[in-house]
Design a protein around this motif. Structure first.
Motif: not given
Length: 245
Positions: A95-98, A114-119, A130-131
């Protein structure tokens, strides 16, 4: 410079990834360069849903650790020119850190409209990763009290992260089921309870979900895909009327 949108929910099982893939495909059909970023480390699904599962060599963790360049971990999605995927790590340990995501996402928006981040589902550390780099958020919800209550939790956390552009997508909506449960008087009551402005109402569409689970394109004229195409248009600033509530 593109814009980053996190697609999230306070509860699992609401069809969030289906919404992410559908909006991504709809935006690509409009001629945009779109990057889907799967942020669900250890439980990734977008590789299968976009038809690139068999091609995977590298993922987001490989980029962050310097084992490959970003371009080597980004894959063109099957059947849709202009749509690409950056897959999640295969293990939750990757997992990549915030903090890293805050630096990575702006780099990605240089190359995509557009970059769509699927949380991932829920509001744990994966949600924060993700956010934290997003410019705005789409909160996916089904019209039931438990899910609607979760929207409030997500909204409070987005406030803390500074993501104040938020819109609601009501997904998997069935008019007959909604009326039979009697949990809410009408859809306006659902929106009021969520506290977030509505951007899209997506009907229950089993064929849409089934197509994506097979890594195939959904029929553009299917009810779900037509609704997601309207959401894509609204994300681009088009004045597309919402359905009558």
């Amino acid at each position: 410079m593109g814009i980053a949108t996190v697609i999230t929910s306070g509860k699992g099982g609401v069809g969030k990834s289906t919404v992410a893939v559908g909006i991504g495909r709809a935006l690509a059909q409009r001629g945009r360069r779109v990057l889907l970023v799967d942020c669900d480390a250890g439980l990734r699904s977008l590789d299968r849903m976009t038809g690139v599962e068999e091609q995977l060599v590298f993922d987001m963790a490989d980029v962050v650790c310097g084992r490959c360049s970003p371009a080597e971990a980004i894959y063109p999605c099957a059947g849709e020119e202009g749509l690409f995927l950056l897959p999640a790590p295969s293990s939750s340990e990757g997992m990549v850190s915030p903090g890293v995501m805050r630096k990575l996402v702006p780099l990605l928006t240089r190359y995509y409209d557009h970059v769509l981040l699927d949380s991932p589902a829920g509001v744990g550390s994966g949600f924060r990763s993700a956010a934290c780099g997003a410019d705005r958020a789409l909160i996916v919800c089904t019209p039931d009290p438990v899910c609607v209550r979760g929207v409030g939790v997500v909204t409070a956390l987005l406030d803390k992260l500074g993501t104040d552009q938020r819109r609601l997508v009501l997904n998997r909506f069935s008019g007959g089921l909604f009326r039979s449960t009697g949990a809410y008087q009408d859809l306006d009551a659902v929106i009021d309870a969520s506290g977030v402005r509505l951007m899209g109402l997506v009907p229950e569409d089993p064929a849409l979900a089934a197509a994506f689970l097979r890594g195939k394109r959904a029929q553009e004229r299917s009810p779900g895909m037509k609704a997601l195409s309207r959401v894509a248009g609204r994300l681009e600033g088009e004045a597309i009327p919402l359905p009558e509530l």
